[in-house]
Design a protein around this motif. Structure first.
Motif, PDB file in Angstrom:
ATOM      1  N   THR A 251      16.425  53.148 -30.503  1.00  0.00           N
ATOM      2  CA  THR A 251      15.089  53.746 -30.430  1.00  0.00           C
ATOM      3  C   THR A 251      14.206  53.361 -31.620  1.00  0.00           C
ATOM      4  N   ILE A 252      14.747  52.614 -32.561  1.00  0.00           N
ATOM      5  CA  ILE A 252      13.963  52.235 -33.740  1.00  0.00           C
ATOM      6  C   ILE A 252      12.895  51.228 -33.342  1.00  0.00           C
ATOM      7  N   ASP A 253      11.652  51.574 -33.609  1.00  0.00           N
ATOM      8  CA  ASP A 253      10.533  50.677 -33.320  1.00  0.00           C
ATOM      9  C   ASP A 253       9.592  50.661 -34.524  1.00  0.00           C
ATOM     10  N   GLU A 254       8.440  50.023 -34.378  1.00  0.00           N
ATOM     11  CA  GLU A 254       7.514  49.923 -35.506  1.00  0.00           C
ATOM     12  C   GLU A 254       7.056  51.295 -35.971  1.00  0.00           C
ATOM     13  N   ASP A 255       6.827  52.204 -35.035  1.00  0.00           N
ATOM     14  CA  ASP A 255       6.377  53.533 -35.409  1.00  0.00           C
ATOM     15  C   ASP A 255       7.439  54.259 -36.222  1.00  0.00           C
ATOM     16  N   ALA A 256       8.715  54.067 -35.864  1.00  0.00           N
ATOM     17  CA  ALA A 256       9.801  54.717 -36.601  1.00  0.00           C
ATOM     18  C   ALA A 256       9.842  54.221 -38.043  1.00  0.00           C
ATOM     19  N   VAL A 257       9.627  52.925 -38.246  1.00  0.00           N
ATOM     20  CA  VAL A 257       9.589  52.387 -39.608  1.00  0.00           C
ATOM     21  C   VAL A 257       8.377  52.942 -40.359  1.00  0.00           C
ATOM     22  N   SER A 258       7.222  52.920 -39.717  1.00  0.00           N
ATOM     23  CA  SER A 258       5.991  53.372 -40.375  1.00  0.00           C
ATOM     24  C   SER A 258       6.101  54.811 -40.864  1.00  0.00           C
ATOM     25  N   ARG A 259       6.709  55.671 -40.054  1.00  0.00           N
ATOM     26  CA  ARG A 259       6.804  57.086 -40.412  1.00  0.00           C
ATOM     27  C   ARG A 259       7.658  57.314 -41.645  1.00  0.00           C
ATOM     28  N   ARG A 260       8.568  56.384 -41.949  1.00  0.00           N
ATOM     29  CA  ARG A 260       9.482  56.565 -43.070  1.00  0.00           C
ATOM     30  C   ARG A 260       9.025  55.826 -44.331  1.00  0.00           C
ATOM     31  N   LEU A 261       7.892  55.174 -44.272  1.00  0.00           N
ATOM     32  CA  LEU A 261       7.304  54.599 -45.472  1.00  0.00           C
ATOM     33  C   LEU A 261       6.601  55.695 -46.267  1.00  0.00           C
ATOM     34  N   SER A 262       6.339  55.439 -47.533  1.00  0.00           N
ATOM     35  CA  SER A 262       5.656  56.467 -48.338  1.00  0.00           C
ATOM     36  C   SER A 262       4.231  56.692 -47.857  1.00  0.00           C
ATOM     37  N   THR A 263       3.701  55.764 -47.056  1.00  0.00           N
ATOM     38  CA  THR A 263       2.368  55.920 -46.470  1.00  0.00           C
ATOM     39  C   THR A 263       2.412  56.588 -45.105  1.00  0.00           C
ATOM     40  N   GLY A 264       3.567  57.063 -44.668  1.00  0.00           N
ATOM     41  CA  GLY A 264       3.719  57.630 -43.339  1.00  0.00           C
ATOM     42  C   GLY A 264       2.658  58.662 -43.006  1.00  0.00           C
ATOM     43  N   GLY A 265       2.056  58.539 -41.830  1.00  0.00           N
ATOM     44  CA  GLY A 265       1.015  59.452 -41.408  1.00  0.00           C
ATOM     45  C   GLY A 265      -0.385  59.031 -41.797  1.00  0.00           C
ATOM     46  N   THR A 266      -0.504  57.922 -42.538  1.00  0.00           N
ATOM     47  CA  THR A 266      -1.795  57.409 -42.973  1.00  0.00           C
ATOM     48  C   THR A 266      -2.174  56.195 -42.136  1.00  0.00           C
ATOM     49  N   PRO A 267      -3.422  56.072 -41.699  1.00  0.00           N
ATOM     50  CA  PRO A 267      -3.811  54.868 -40.965  1.00  0.00           C
ATOM     51  C   PRO A 267      -3.701  53.630 -41.844  1.00  0.00           C
ATOM     52  N   ASP A 268      -3.382  52.508 -41.231  1.00  0.00           N
ATOM     53  CA  ASP A 268      -3.295  51.266 -41.995  1.00  0.00           C
ATOM     54  C   ASP A 268      -4.652  50.910 -42.595  1.00  0.00           C
ATOM     55  N   PRO A 269      -4.674  50.225 -43.724  1.00  0.00           N
ATOM     56  CA  PRO A 269      -5.956  49.854 -44.325  1.00  0.00           C
ATOM     57  C   PRO A 269      -6.757  48.928 -43.416  1.00  0.00           C
ATOM     58  N   ASP A 270      -8.027  49.220 -43.276  1.00  0.00           N
ATOM     59  CA  ASP A 270      -8.930  48.295 -42.591  1.00  0.00           C
ATOM     60  C   ASP A 270      -9.314  47.155 -43.525  1.00  0.00           C
ATOM     61  N   LEU A 271      -9.504  47.475 -44.783  1.00  0.00           N
ATOM     62  CA  LEU A 271      -9.991  46.520 -45.772  1.00  0.00           C
ATOM     63  C   LEU A 271      -9.148  46.605 -47.031  1.00  0.00           C
ATOM     64  N   VAL A 272      -8.712  45.440 -47.521  1.00  0.00           N
ATOM     65  CA  VAL A 272      -8.013  45.351 -48.798  1.00  0.00           C
ATOM     66  C   VAL A 272      -8.884  44.534 -49.751  1.00  0.00           C
ATOM     67  N   ILE A 273      -9.153  45.100 -50.902  1.00  0.00           N
ATOM     68  CA  ILE A 273      -9.958  44.441 -51.929  1.00  0.00           C
ATOM     69  C   ILE A 273      -9.052  44.132 -53.121  1.00  0.00           C
ATOM     70  N   ARG A 274      -9.207  42.924 -53.674  1.00  0.00           N
ATOM     71  CA  ARG A 274      -8.565  42.626 -54.959  1.00  0.00           C
ATOM     72  C   ARG A 274      -9.627  42.122 -55.918  1.00  0.00           C
ATOM     73  N   THR A 275      -9.626  42.692 -57.105  1.00  0.00           N
ATOM     74  CA  THR A 275     -10.590  42.281 -58.109  1.00  0.00           C
ATOM     75  C   THR A 275      -9.996  41.205 -59.020  1.00  0.00           C
ATOM     76  N   SER A 276     -10.822  40.668 -59.888  1.00  0.00           N
ATOM     77  CA  SER A 276     -10.467  39.689 -60.934  1.00  0.00           C
ATOM     78  C   SER A 276     -10.409  38.257 -60.437  1.00  0.00           C
ATOM     79  N   GLY A 277     -10.645  38.024 -59.148  1.00  0.00           N
ATOM     80  CA  GLY A 277     -10.639  36.669 -58.623  1.00  0.00           C
ATOM     81  C   GLY A 277      -9.285  36.182 -58.139  1.00  0.00           C
TER      82      GLY A 277
END
Length: 251
Positions: free
Chosen positions: A167-193
């Motif tokens: 029964t392990i699927d992507e949702d099962a992995v996502s729920r057990r990450l420290s970000t579980g329950g949070t929507p994935d980032p739409d935008l990732v920014i990195r500064t400094s070039g």
């Protein structure tokens, strides 16, 4: 020159923005100062962005503050980062709580100094009831370490008979990450070039848009955030699919 600041929320703004806050040390070195001098200026930039993000339509903000690899840095610099974390929480937590900000700390808790562990727990506990804006701080965090911890949790549940491995699927992995329950980032920014992830949200950024900005983090402000959001709005997000024109061209 920084782009013009905007106060109105951008249409179709990214709901979740994640930022690799890079450049504190270089900011200081360019001024002939020790690297750790840049970190207090970086905290000032955090305050500016946390204040500006809700005005620009962002509801989740995830900041990469300290990685599992950063412990290898000089002891004086690590000690300064720890001092600033305590200072930021002690000085800003009441204000964040009053303004409806919910704070969540991502990353491993085991092995943290007791005073830092207490700060982390207090920040989460004091803001647990809030839901106007969500601030996640990745501290003692690594994307690979987070995936390892999720895999261990799944393996333990399976070994104890509480989980069918089939029964392990992507949702099962996502729920057990420290970000579980949070929507994935739409935008990732990195500064400094710099243009790399540096072990940040490896699972969650599978379909994120990336914007790399040539500004050192201590100089970051609402105007740069707005510019990144404007760039995001120009993108066409396909999530692995194709638009009609591409299908016709391929045919």
């Amino acid at each position: 020159m920084a782009p013009v600041d905007q106060k109105q929320p951008a249409p179709d703004a990214p709901l979740h923005v994640a930022i690799v806050m890079d450049g504190n040390g270089r900011w200081a070195k360019r001024r002939g100062l020790p690297r750790q001098v840049g970190h207090p200026k970086g905290v000032d930039a955090i305050r500016r962005v946390v204040e500006a993000a809700p005005d620009q339509g962002v509801r989740w903000l995830t900041l990469y503050a300290f990685s599992t690899e950063n412990w290898r840095r000089p002891a004086g610099e690590v000690a300064e980062v720890m001092r600033l974390l305590k200072l930021y929480v002690n000085s800003d937590l009441d204000k964040l709580a009053r303004e409806g900000v919910r704070v969540r700390i991502l990353g491993r808790r085991d092995g943290l100094p007791p005073d830092i562990a207490e700060i982390v727990e207090r920040a989460e506990r004091q803001t647990a009831h809030n839901d106007r804006f969500f601030l996640q701080v990745a501290f003692n965090y690594g994307g690979r370490a987070d995936l390892v911890d999720a895999a261990r949790a799944l393996a333990k549940e399976a070994a104890e008979g509480r989980l069918d491995p089939e029964t392990i699927d992507e949702d099962a992995v996502s729920r057990r990450l420290s970000t579980g329950g949070t929507p994935d980032p739409d935008l990732v920014i990195r500064t400094s070039g710099e243009q790399r992830l540096s072990n940040f949200l490896l699972w969650e950024t599978a379909y994120s848009e990336f914007v790399f900005q040539d500004v050192l983090w201590p100089d970051y402000n609402a105007a740069y955030l707005h510019a990144a959001i404007e760039e995001f709005q120009k993108r066409e997000r396909r999530y692995g699919g194709a638009v009609a024109d591409d299908v016709l061209a391929a045919g």
